[in-house]
Design an enzyme around this catalytic site. Structure first.
Site, PDB file in Angstrom:
ATOM      1  CG  HIS A  86      -3.276   0.320 -12.534  1.00  0.00           C
ATOM      2  ND1 HIS A  86      -2.951  -0.974 -12.850  1.00  0.00           N
ATOM      3  CD2 HIS A  86      -2.196   0.803 -11.867  1.00  0.00           C
ATOM      4  CE1 HIS A  86      -1.745  -1.267 -12.377  1.00  0.00           C
ATOM      5  NE2 HIS A  86      -1.260  -0.195 -11.779  1.00  0.00           N
ATOM      6  CG  ASN A 159       1.388  -4.444 -11.129  1.00  0.00           C
ATOM      7  OD1 ASN A 159       0.232  -4.054 -11.212  1.00  0.00           O
ATOM      8  ND2 ASN A 159       2.407  -3.629 -10.984  1.00  0.00           N
TER       9      ASN A 159
HETATM   10 FE1  HDE Z   1      -0.546   1.322  -7.672  1.00  0.00          FE
HETATM   11  N1  HDE Z   1      -1.861   2.878  -7.646  1.00  0.00           N
HETATM   12  N2  HDE Z   1       0.859   2.520  -6.881  1.00  0.00           N
HETATM   13  N3  HDE Z   1       0.841  -0.174  -7.827  1.00  0.00           N
HETATM   14  N4  HDE Z   1      -1.921   0.112  -8.475  1.00  0.00           N
HETATM   15  C1  HDE Z   1      -3.123   2.819  -8.088  1.00  0.00           C
HETATM   16  O1  HDE Z   1      -5.024   3.670  -6.997  1.00  0.00           O
HETATM   17  C2  HDE Z   1       0.644   3.716  -6.310  1.00  0.00           C
HETATM   18  C3  HDE Z   1       2.131  -0.117  -7.429  1.00  0.00           C
HETATM   19  C4  HDE Z   1      -1.790  -1.221  -8.738  1.00  0.00           C
HETATM   20  O2  HDE Z   1      -7.846  -1.896 -10.531  1.00  0.00           O
HETATM   21  C5  HDE Z   1      -3.908   4.061  -7.771  1.00  0.00           C
HETATM   22  O3  HDE Z   1      -7.261   3.418  -7.215  1.00  0.00           O
HETATM   23  C6  HDE Z   1       1.849   4.202  -5.704  1.00  0.00           C
HETATM   24  C7  HDE Z   1       2.716  -1.425  -7.354  1.00  0.00           C
HETATM   25  C8  HDE Z   1      -2.995  -1.712  -9.345  1.00  0.00           C
HETATM   26  O4  HDE Z   1      -8.465  -0.185  -9.327  1.00  0.00           O
HETATM   27  C9  HDE Z   1      -2.926   4.888  -6.930  1.00  0.00           C
HETATM   28  C10 HDE Z   1       2.804   3.267  -5.973  1.00  0.00           C
HETATM   29  C11 HDE Z   1       1.710  -2.286  -7.733  1.00  0.00           C
HETATM   30  C12 HDE Z   1      -3.861  -0.614  -9.415  1.00  0.00           C
HETATM   31  C13 HDE Z   1      -1.686   4.026  -6.953  1.00  0.00           C
HETATM   32  C14 HDE Z   1       2.175   2.211  -6.704  1.00  0.00           C
HETATM   33  C15 HDE Z   1       0.555  -1.483  -8.030  1.00  0.00           C
HETATM   34  C16 HDE Z   1      -3.153   0.507  -8.860  1.00  0.00           C
HETATM   35  C17 HDE Z   1      -4.515   4.757  -8.955  1.00  0.00           C
HETATM   36  C18 HDE Z   1       4.279   3.296  -5.639  1.00  0.00           C
HETATM   37  C19 HDE Z   1       1.780  -3.808  -7.872  1.00  0.00           C
HETATM   38  C20 HDE Z   1      -5.254  -0.581 -10.002  1.00  0.00           C
HETATM   39  C21 HDE Z   1      -6.001   4.518  -8.878  1.00  0.00           C
HETATM   40  C22 HDE Z   1       4.569   3.330  -4.283  1.00  0.00           C
HETATM   41  C23 HDE Z   1       2.064  -4.484  -6.645  1.00  0.00           C
HETATM   42  C24 HDE Z   1      -6.292  -0.992  -9.020  1.00  0.00           C
HETATM   43  C25 HDE Z   1      -6.211   3.810  -7.639  1.00  0.00           C
HETATM   44  C26 HDE Z   1      -7.644  -1.020  -9.681  1.00  0.00           C
HETATM   45  C27 HDE Z   1      -3.700   1.778  -8.717  1.00  0.00           C
HETATM   46  C28 HDE Z   1      -0.565   4.392  -6.325  1.00  0.00           C
HETATM   47  C29 HDE Z   1       2.892   1.082  -7.179  1.00  0.00           C
HETATM   48  C30 HDE Z   1      -0.663  -2.074  -8.496  1.00  0.00           C
HETATM   49  C31 HDE Z   1      -2.689   6.313  -7.363  1.00  0.00           C
HETATM   50  C32 HDE Z   1       1.989   5.516  -4.964  1.00  0.00           C
HETATM   51  C33 HDE Z   1       4.145  -1.784  -6.912  1.00  0.00           C
HETATM   52  C34 HDE Z   1      -3.269  -3.125  -9.808  1.00  0.00           C
HETATM   53  O5  HDE Z   1      -3.380   5.018  -5.611  1.00  0.00           O
END
Ligand code: HDE
Length: 703
Positions: A86, A159
């Site tokens: 992201h 999302n």
């Molecule tokens: Fe994320 N995800 N994610 N994700 N995600 C990040 O956090 C992670 C997942 C989502 O505009 C990171 O600040 C893991 C699902 C958005 O700043 C990180 C897993 C969904 C954003 C991270 C998921 C998301 C992130 C990277 C699997 C939808 C952007 C930078 C277990 C429900 C937020 C940060 C923004 C961002 C980890 C799966 C949505 C690395 C470990 C499912 C919208 O922490």
């Protein structure tokens, strides 16, 4: 050496405020009543910001130049690590307005009072691309909302797709490694059309439902304003009596759903890689504030027992037809950021940020995220004090004994920094059992195991349900997207393995993709842990086309004009679009503009080469007779018309445009999507057509 120029002459030439010219010809501007004195970060006034301190005008630069050192030092450290996923995003401020008290469901403060507005910050994003990648990548979009409630910050980090690729957070690093650039070559950027991604996916049957979504037009939205948002996981709402209700969160755009077509996406990326961020910025700046309604799907343990799938499995959704969505409020984005870095880049979402009345479930993906987000913010923002940055700070009173660390901004006064203490008044904050956050006391009696629940093992049934819920046209788009992406895969075995999964979803889809790839032989269906259910009914809510907009509001018409454009037609078109809440943009051979048939001047919004039809929702071709003859010779004008036709847009055209339509190769097949615009009254018919967004019936527009 050049003579220093006369001051007054130089000022006039640059068109700037007061300007003087130094001996080397460099521009100096001096502090005055309108412009404060420039200082270093230490507040020391600066006398010259054009030249470093040197041993002689042509000599080496001196280390003692503290102003130069500080300026470069700061510049060298301007970047912070981009998000690992992201990375490319765009944010805006707004508010959430609660429609009615939800007291029986939750004690969350923001849901207690009718009409109450809670400030929010929203960041939309793509997932795979780096920070500088293009907006129209085929990708999932992030939809992250930070609610600054009166009881602390609640982050709903969702999302634009209601399911996810994987079931256990353990697989997230593998998924993302496979999706991003391949490690040896550092490409491809911002796309999944490559071997590593499809290799991983074809070995992960749990991804098949998500594959249907990402290969659909959901991953090429027309703009952030026209897409849905989903909290994905099952959460809990907990009321004051401690009663829990399961909930799935949905954002429904009041603007309606709309996507672009793939060929258009590819071209928009070239024409305007910032298309989505520019769209949001422009909409907010023009007062056309985007609105989403918050919907809840609420259910209890009895439903959990009888539902076909496990509600803790993030690769499954609950069809709206099975558990209807209850609309409880609206999100309005009404303020752009003042500073991209300070707000959009530094905002730190954490799934763990929940407020009293909202709680987690045991979805293993959510549990993993709860660890990951806090951790990643420390890496990215460099200090445990990232909550001191204004965009991350709560807007309600807060008090605790956490202290010090890098860049600490809120440093409490007084002697006490621990509790319990016996200092009486001045002893600082205390626990509050009545108002404080309490975890839902879910009973847990379990054996510690490293395992996946059998209730997660049906990987194809909802993939099939999604596919059969689409219109035939949307199904074609899915087949075309799969064929495109898998054609970029160099290893035939991976292509074949993907088709073996498609056979478990829909035989015709598998056959079409196999034919498009020219597979030499059809593989056997992939071994499935559970057979695909054939009894799940189509869910119309899953189609974009069935949930399109009812009006043309918020959309843009690009009018291709030349000198002599019919003044009456142009004025009527502009008026009709304005009344609808839509915009008219003028594209002319030169950006300076054109003179209409009545002799009035119109500034152009874009020069022809900078305003291709792909960046508009509909187009009007309005040259004069002479203008059409000129445009017919210009490739950009021919592309303007040919692309709008191929992308099945509605095309308003003046009779005088015929030579251009002929040269663009479309004059012979003018279907009902071409609407004559020869008199002022014609603009209503054109607008009525535009409300349907696309003339999908147009023949020969795609495979
Ligand atoms: Fe994320 N995800 N994610 N994700 N995600 C990040 O956090 C992670 C997942 C989502 O505009 C990171 O600040 C893991 C699902 C958005 O700043 C990180 C897993 C969904 C954003 C991270 C998921 C998301 C992130 C990277 C699997 C939808 C952007 C930078 C277990 C429900 C937020 C940060 C923004 C961002 C980890 C799966 C949505 C690395 C470990 C499912 C919208 O922490």
């Amino acid at each position: 050496m050049a003579e220093a120029k006369d001051d007054a002459r130089t000022a006039a030439r640059f068109g700037a405020d007061e300007v003087t010219v130094g001996p080397g010809g460099e521009t100096h501007q001096t502090a005055d009543s309108k412009h404060p004195t420039m200082t270093t970060q230490q507040g020391i006034p600066v006398s010259d910001d054009q030249n470093s301190l040197k041993a002689g005008a042509r000599g080496p630069t001196l280390l003692e130049d503290f102003h130069f050192r500080e300026k470069l030092f700061h510049f060298d450290h301007e970047r912070i690590p981009e998000r690992v996923v992201h990375a490319r995003g765009f944010g805006a401020h707004g508010y959430f307005e609660n429609y009615k008290p939800l007291t029986d469901l939750t004690r969350a403060d923001l849901f207690q009072r009718t009409g109450e507005k809670t400030p929010v910050f929203v960041r939309f994003s793509t997932v795979a691309g780096n920070k500088g990648s293009a907006d129209l990548a085929r990708d999932v979009r992030g939809f992250a909302v930070k609610f600054y409630t009166q009881q602390g910050n609640w982050d709903l980090v969702g999302n634009n797709i209601p399911v996810f690729f994987i079931q256990d957070a353990m697989k997230f690093p593998d998924l993302i490694h496979a999706a991003k650039q391949e490690p040896d070559r550092g490409f491809p950027q911002a796309q999944t059309a490559h071997d590593n991604f499809w290799d991983f996916i074809s070995l992960s049957p749990e991804s098949m439902h998500m594959v249907m979504w990402i290969m659909s037009d959901r991953t090429i939205p027309r703009s952030f304003r026209f897409m849905e948002g989903f909290g994905v996981h099952t959460f809990r709402l907990v009321n004051a009596e401690g009663k829990s209700t399961y909930v799935k969160f949905h954002w429904k755009p009041k603007q309606g759903l709309q996507s672009v077509v793939w060929n258009e996406a590819v071209k928009i990326n070239g024409a305007d890689p910032d298309f989505h961020r520019r769209d949001l910025w422009t909409a907010i700046e023009s007062g056309d504030y985007p609105v989403w309604e918050l919907g809840l799907q609420l259910f209890d343990d009895a439903f959990v027992e009888k539902f076909e799938f496990d509600v803790l499995d993030a690769t499954k959704l609950i069809p709206e037809e099975q558990v209807p969505i209850q609309v409880v409020g609206r999100l309005v984005l009404d303020r752009r950021v003042d500073n991209f870095f300070a707000e959009t880049e530094q905002v730190a979402f954490c799934t763990q940020n929940v407020v009293p009345g909202i709680d987690f479930t045991d979805d293993p993906l959510l549990q993993g995220r709860n660890f990951s987000y806090l951790d990643t913010q420390l890496k990215r923002l460099g200090s445990p004090n990232f909550t001191h940055i204004p965009i991350n700070a709560p807007k309600c009173p807060f008090a605790h004994f956490q202290q010090d660390g890098h860049m600490a901004m809120h440093n409490p006064k007084g002697r006490v920094n621990y509790e319990p203490n016996s200092r009486g008044e001045g002893g600082g904050p205390r626990e509050n059992p009545a108002e404080g956050f309490r975890s839902y006391p879910e009973p847990i009696a379990a054996t510690k195991v490293r395992a996946r629940s059998e209730t997660f093992s049906d990987h194809y049934s909802q993939a099939r349900q999604f596919y059969i819920s689409q219109t035939p046209l949307e199904q074609t788009h899915i087949a075309n997207a799969l064929s495109f992406e898998l054609s970029k895969v160099e290893t035939p075995a991976i292509r074949s393995r993907m088709v073996s999964h498609l056979l478990n979803i829909d035989a015709k889809l598998a056959e079409t993709v196999a034919r498009n790839l020219r597979l030499k032989e059809m593989p056997k269906p992939a071994t499935a842990a559970r057979p695909t259910r054939q009894d799940l009914k189509p869910s119309p809510a899953l189609s974009i086309i069935k949930n399109g907009p009812k009006s043309f509001a918020g959309r843009k018409v690009g009018a291709l004009v030349t000198d002599g454009v019919d003044a009456g037609v142009l004025a009527a078109l502009e008026k009709a679009l304005k009344a609808e809440g839509a915009m008219l943009k003028l594209i002319a051979p030169e950006v300076g503009g054109v003179k209409d048939s009545a002799g009035a001047w119109h500034d152009a919004d874009e020069k022809l080469e900078g305003g291709p039809s792909v960046v508009f929702d509909a187009v009007a071709i309005l040259p004069s007779k002479e203008g059409a003859a000129l445009l017919a010779t210009l490739p950009a004008a021919r592309d303007f018309v040919a692309d709008a036709t191929a992308h099945r847009k509605f095309i308003g055209y003046a009779a005088t445009a015929t030579p251009l339509l002929e040269k663009a190769g479309v004059a012979e097949a003018l279907d009902e999507g071409f609407i004559p615009l020869n008199a002022a009254a014609d603009s209503e018919a054109f607008l009525a057509a535009c409300r349907k967004i696309r003339f999908w019936e147009r023949a020969n527009a795609e495979r």
